[in-house]
Design a protein around this motif. Sequence first.
Motif, PDB file in Angstrom:
ATOM      1  N   ARG A 263      54.912  48.473  67.902  1.00 39.49           N
ATOM      2  CA  ARG A 263      55.276  47.958  69.221  1.00 39.49           C
ATOM      3  C   ARG A 263      55.545  46.450  69.206  1.00 39.49           C
ATOM      4  O   ARG A 263      56.169  45.914  70.112  1.00 39.49           O
ATOM      5  CB  ARG A 263      54.183  48.284  70.237  1.00 39.49           C
ATOM      6  CG  ARG A 263      53.982  49.787  70.454  1.00 39.49           C
ATOM      7  CD  ARG A 263      52.875  50.044  71.462  1.00 39.49           C
ATOM      8  NE  ARG A 263      52.649  51.460  71.689  1.00 39.49           N
ATOM      9  CZ  ARG A 263      53.305  52.198  72.594  1.00 39.49           C
ATOM     10  NH1 ARG A 263      54.230  51.626  73.353  1.00 39.49           N
ATOM     11  NH2 ARG A 263      53.034  53.474  72.741  1.00 39.49           N
ATOM     12  N   TYR A 264      55.043  45.769  68.185  1.00 37.19           N
ATOM     13  CA  TYR A 264      55.244  44.325  68.094  1.00 37.19           C
ATOM     14  C   TYR A 264      56.574  43.962  67.422  1.00 37.19           C
ATOM     15  O   TYR A 264      56.962  42.799  67.428  1.00 37.19           O
ATOM     16  CB  TYR A 264      54.110  43.688  67.289  1.00 37.19           C
ATOM     17  CG  TYR A 264      52.740  43.786  67.918  1.00 37.19           C
ATOM     18  CD1 TYR A 264      52.293  42.820  68.807  1.00 37.19           C
ATOM     19  CD2 TYR A 264      51.882  44.836  67.610  1.00 37.19           C
ATOM     20  CE1 TYR A 264      51.020  42.890  69.373  1.00 37.19           C
ATOM     21  CE2 TYR A 264      50.616  44.920  68.166  1.00 37.19           C
ATOM     22  CZ  TYR A 264      50.192  43.944  69.048  1.00 37.19           C
ATOM     23  OH  TYR A 264      48.941  44.026  69.611  1.00 37.19           O
ATOM     24  N   LEU A 265      57.244  44.929  66.827  1.00 39.04           N
ATOM     25  CA  LEU A 265      58.389  44.638  65.967  1.00 39.04           C
ATOM     26  C   LEU A 265      59.665  44.288  66.731  1.00 39.04           C
ATOM     27  O   LEU A 265      59.978  44.860  67.773  1.00 39.04           O
ATOM     28  CB  LEU A 265      58.701  45.839  65.078  1.00 39.04           C
ATOM     29  CG  LEU A 265      57.781  46.121  63.894  1.00 39.04           C
ATOM     30  CD1 LEU A 265      58.232  47.394  63.189  1.00 39.04           C
ATOM     31  CD2 LEU A 265      57.755  44.946  62.923  1.00 39.04           C
ATOM     32  N   ALA A 266      60.443  43.379  66.147  1.00 38.71           N
ATOM     33  CA  ALA A 266      61.831  43.158  66.549  1.00 38.71           C
ATOM     34  C   ALA A 266      62.706  44.169  65.813  1.00 38.71           C
ATOM     35  O   ALA A 266      62.254  44.845  64.878  1.00 38.71           O
ATOM     36  CB  ALA A 266      62.258  41.733  66.185  1.00 38.71           C
ATOM     37  N   GLY A 267      63.949  44.282  66.229  1.00 43.73           N
ATOM     38  CA  GLY A 267      64.887  45.114  65.487  1.00 43.73           C
ATOM     39  C   GLY A 267      64.991  44.620  64.060  1.00 43.73           C
ATOM     40  O   GLY A 267      65.064  43.416  63.818  1.00 43.73           O
ATOM     41  N   GLY A 268      64.965  45.564  63.115  1.00 44.39           N
ATOM     42  CA  GLY A 268      65.029  45.199  61.703  1.00 44.39           C
ATOM     43  C   GLY A 268      63.706  44.748  61.121  1.00 44.39           C
ATOM     44  O   GLY A 268      63.637  44.414  59.938  1.00 44.39           O
ATOM     45  N   GLY A 269      62.657  44.741  61.952  1.00 46.99           N
ATOM     46  CA  GLY A 269      61.356  44.281  61.481  1.00 46.99           C
ATOM     47  C   GLY A 269      60.635  45.307  60.622  1.00 46.99           C
ATOM     48  O   GLY A 269      61.023  46.481  60.552  1.00 46.99           O
ATOM     49  N   ARG A 270      59.563  44.868  59.973  1.00 41.96           N
ATOM     50  CA  ARG A 270      58.807  45.732  59.074  1.00 41.96           C
ATOM     51  C   ARG A 270      57.310  45.625  59.363  1.00 41.96           C
ATOM     52  O   ARG A 270      56.778  44.538  59.567  1.00 41.96           O
ATOM     53  CB  ARG A 270      59.036  45.335  57.603  1.00 41.96           C
ATOM     54  CG  ARG A 270      60.483  45.474  57.133  1.00 41.96           C
ATOM     55  CD  ARG A 270      60.882  46.924  56.973  1.00 41.96           C
ATOM     56  NE  ARG A 270      62.223  47.078  56.436  1.00 41.96           N
ATOM     57  CZ  ARG A 270      63.322  47.154  57.168  1.00 41.96           C
ATOM     58  NH1 ARG A 270      63.232  47.071  58.502  1.00 41.96           N
ATOM     59  NH2 ARG A 270      64.499  47.307  56.616  1.00 41.96           N
ATOM     60  N   VAL A 271      56.648  46.773  59.373  1.00 40.96           N
ATOM     61  CA  VAL A 271      55.189  46.805  59.395  1.00 40.96           C
ATOM     62  C   VAL A 271      54.717  46.828  57.943  1.00 40.96           C
ATOM     63  O   VAL A 271      55.148  47.690  57.160  1.00 40.96           O
ATOM     64  CB  VAL A 271      54.658  48.055  60.138  1.00 40.96           C
ATOM     65  CG1 VAL A 271      53.133  48.153  59.985  1.00 40.96           C
ATOM     66  CG2 VAL A 271      55.035  48.007  61.613  1.00 40.96           C
ATOM     67  N   ILE A 272      53.839  45.900  57.586  1.00 41.85           N
ATOM     68  CA  ILE A 272      53.288  45.842  56.241  1.00 41.85           C
ATOM     69  C   ILE A 272      51.863  46.391  56.313  1.00 41.85           C
ATOM     70  O   ILE A 272      50.989  45.812  56.957  1.00 41.85           O
ATOM     71  CB  ILE A 272      53.276  44.408  55.677  1.00 41.85           C
ATOM     72  CG1 ILE A 272      54.668  43.765  55.825  1.00 41.85           C
ATOM     73  CG2 ILE A 272      52.839  44.419  54.225  1.00 41.85           C
ATOM     74  CD1 ILE A 272      55.785  44.498  55.125  1.00 41.85           C
ATOM     75  N   MET A 273      51.636  47.513  55.652  1.00 41.05           N
ATOM     76  CA  MET A 273      50.361  48.221  55.735  1.00 41.05           C
ATOM     77  C   MET A 273      49.435  47.759  54.618  1.00 41.05           C
ATOM     78  O   MET A 273      49.643  48.068  53.451  1.00 41.05           O
ATOM     79  CB  MET A 273      50.613  49.729  55.645  1.00 41.05           C
ATOM     80  CG  MET A 273      51.531  50.247  56.750  1.00 41.05           C
ATOM     81  SD  MET A 273      51.789  52.038  56.683  1.00 41.05           S
ATOM     82  CE  MET A 273      52.807  52.161  55.215  1.00 41.05           C
ATOM     83  N   VAL A 274      48.394  47.016  55.001  1.00 39.18           N
ATOM     84  CA  VAL A 274      47.451  46.456  54.044  1.00 39.18           C
ATOM     85  C   VAL A 274      46.069  47.098  54.203  1.00 39.18           C
ATOM     86  O   VAL A 274      45.459  47.545  53.238  1.00 39.18           O
ATOM     87  CB  VAL A 274      47.358  44.924  54.209  1.00 39.18           C
ATOM     88  CG1 VAL A 274      46.358  44.338  53.211  1.00 39.18           C
ATOM     89  CG2 VAL A 274      48.724  44.276  54.038  1.00 39.18           C
TER      90      VAL A 274
ATOM     91  N   GLY B 138      66.483  50.126  63.017  1.00 39.64           N
ATOM     92  CA  GLY B 138      66.505  49.666  61.632  1.00 39.64           C
ATOM     93  C   GLY B 138      65.182  49.083  61.174  1.00 39.64           C
ATOM     94  O   GLY B 138      65.139  48.162  60.353  1.00 39.64           O
ATOM     95  N   GLN B 139      64.076  49.640  61.687  1.00 31.18           N
ATOM     96  CA  GLN B 139      62.753  49.149  61.335  1.00 31.18           C
ATOM     97  C   GLN B 139      62.173  49.947  60.173  1.00 31.18           C
ATOM     98  O   GLN B 139      62.736  50.958  59.756  1.00 31.18           O
ATOM     99  CB  GLN B 139      61.826  49.231  62.550  1.00 31.18           C
ATOM    100  CG  GLN B 139      62.289  48.368  63.713  1.00 31.18           C
ATOM    101  CD  GLN B 139      61.525  48.666  64.993  1.00 31.18           C
ATOM    102  OE1 GLN B 139      60.967  49.752  65.169  1.00 31.18           O
ATOM    103  NE2 GLN B 139      61.498  47.706  65.907  1.00 31.18           N
ATOM    104  N   GLY B 140      61.048  49.495  59.655  1.00 26.37           N
ATOM    105  CA  GLY B 140      60.451  50.207  58.537  1.00 26.37           C
ATOM    106  C   GLY B 140      58.977  49.926  58.400  1.00 26.37           C
ATOM    107  O   GLY B 140      58.427  49.037  59.053  1.00 26.37           O
ATOM    108  N   MET B 141      58.329  50.692  57.522  1.00 25.83           N
ATOM    109  CA  MET B 141      56.920  50.505  57.192  1.00 25.83           C
ATOM    110  C   MET B 141      56.788  50.452  55.678  1.00 25.83           C
ATOM    111  O   MET B 141      57.391  51.268  54.971  1.00 25.83           O
ATOM    112  CB  MET B 141      56.069  51.641  57.759  1.00 25.83           C
ATOM    113  CG  MET B 141      56.166  51.774  59.269  1.00 25.83           C
ATOM    114  SD  MET B 141      55.000  52.987  59.931  1.00 25.83           S
ATOM    115  CE  MET B 141      53.455  52.085  59.767  1.00 25.83           C
ATOM    116  N   ILE B 142      56.007  49.501  55.189  1.00 26.55           N
ATOM    117  CA  ILE B 142      55.868  49.292  53.760  1.00 26.55           C
ATOM    118  C   ILE B 142      54.381  49.153  53.419  1.00 26.55           C
ATOM    119  O   ILE B 142      53.674  48.363  54.048  1.00 26.55           O
ATOM    120  CB  ILE B 142      56.596  48.003  53.305  1.00 26.55           C
ATOM    121  CG1 ILE B 142      58.088  48.071  53.662  1.00 26.55           C
ATOM    122  CG2 ILE B 142      56.416  47.786  51.802  1.00 26.55           C
ATOM    123  CD1 ILE B 142      58.809  46.752  53.474  1.00 26.55           C
TER     124      ILE B 142
END
Length: 362
Positions: free
Chosen positions: A266-277, A297-301
């Motif tokens: 929910r915090y992401l901008a378009g093209g943003g990525r969630v980095i899962m740590v 165009g978002q993603g999770m890494i």
Amino acid sequence: MQIIKAAVCHEFGAPLVIEDVQLRSPEMGEVEVTIEAVAICHSDISFAEGAWGGSLPAVYGHEAAGRISAIGTGVGGIAIGDKVVVTLIRACGSCSSCAGGKPTICEIPYDGDQGPLKTGSGGKLHQAMACGAFAQKAVVDQSQIVKIPHSMASDTASLLSCGVITGVGAVVNAARLRAGQDVVVIGAGGVGLNAIQGARIAGARRIVAIDMSEEKLDAARAFGATDGILATTDKPWREMRKRIGRGADAVIVTVGAIPAYDSAPRYLAGGGRVIMVGMPHVGAYSSYEPVVFAALGQGMIGSKMGDVVIQRDIPWMIDLYQQGRLKLDELISGRWQFNLINEAIADTKTGTARRNVILMDF
């Protein structure tokens, strides 16, 4: 075999027991490190509580610093007495992941049951996370160590072995943050503060910390956050967008809490990525709407140990520390004697500590 003291986990959820154990000499490609300081990471606690399973009895501890006290055959570039940090990143150097610059996900498995440790009576003793550093000494693969300056304090240096590289690396290596971009860091504990530092060092425009505690948000600002928002606020992602005028290019989730993962996109901008740590317990699940990721165009890494190459990244971070640009000493909440390790773990579990460090000065 030599006899050393180690803090052994015999039962998940039970206090560790400091007892005599056996440690063999280093073999081909291995080194023995006399541990001077070892920090307590929440991963150690999760393992000891049985959150991820594993073999028992076991010796945990993986965020350590000390001095080389023995060297196996085939090891070069170090000498007895050299000061080093010890990491859990055991890399073969030749599998496709290692050859591709991703030693944190080396494809060659390590069986800690067959490691250098034995119980005092000669039985199986699991070397957890290929380290077993809650002990006077550890025998590890040469790929797991990095030389550090003799002048650097071991308690400070130990933090580089996990919490610092994980947080800074998540921003610099996994998110590949560019100067001028915006970052949200969920969780302002030890790893979160280092993610904030990483974002500051990388030149982020705005760094927004999200946490349940106002005290931790104050700490986040001291480490470089431009904004702090309580997670208990109604829809904190709306408050974030109101403050910075847009969504974030990267959201770094540094806690293993499912609500944090549920809210992260929910915090992401378009093209943003969630980095899962942050690592939730085995069996925990989070859910998302794939259509949003596809449309924007978002993603999770996933990011393990900050995707670091320790021989490259740890010397860089030490240099930043020596310049005063990376805070390390300020991360230490308390220093504890080895015989008080269970008390230090209990203090860490309260959630108020940044990092508690065990000093192995016998």
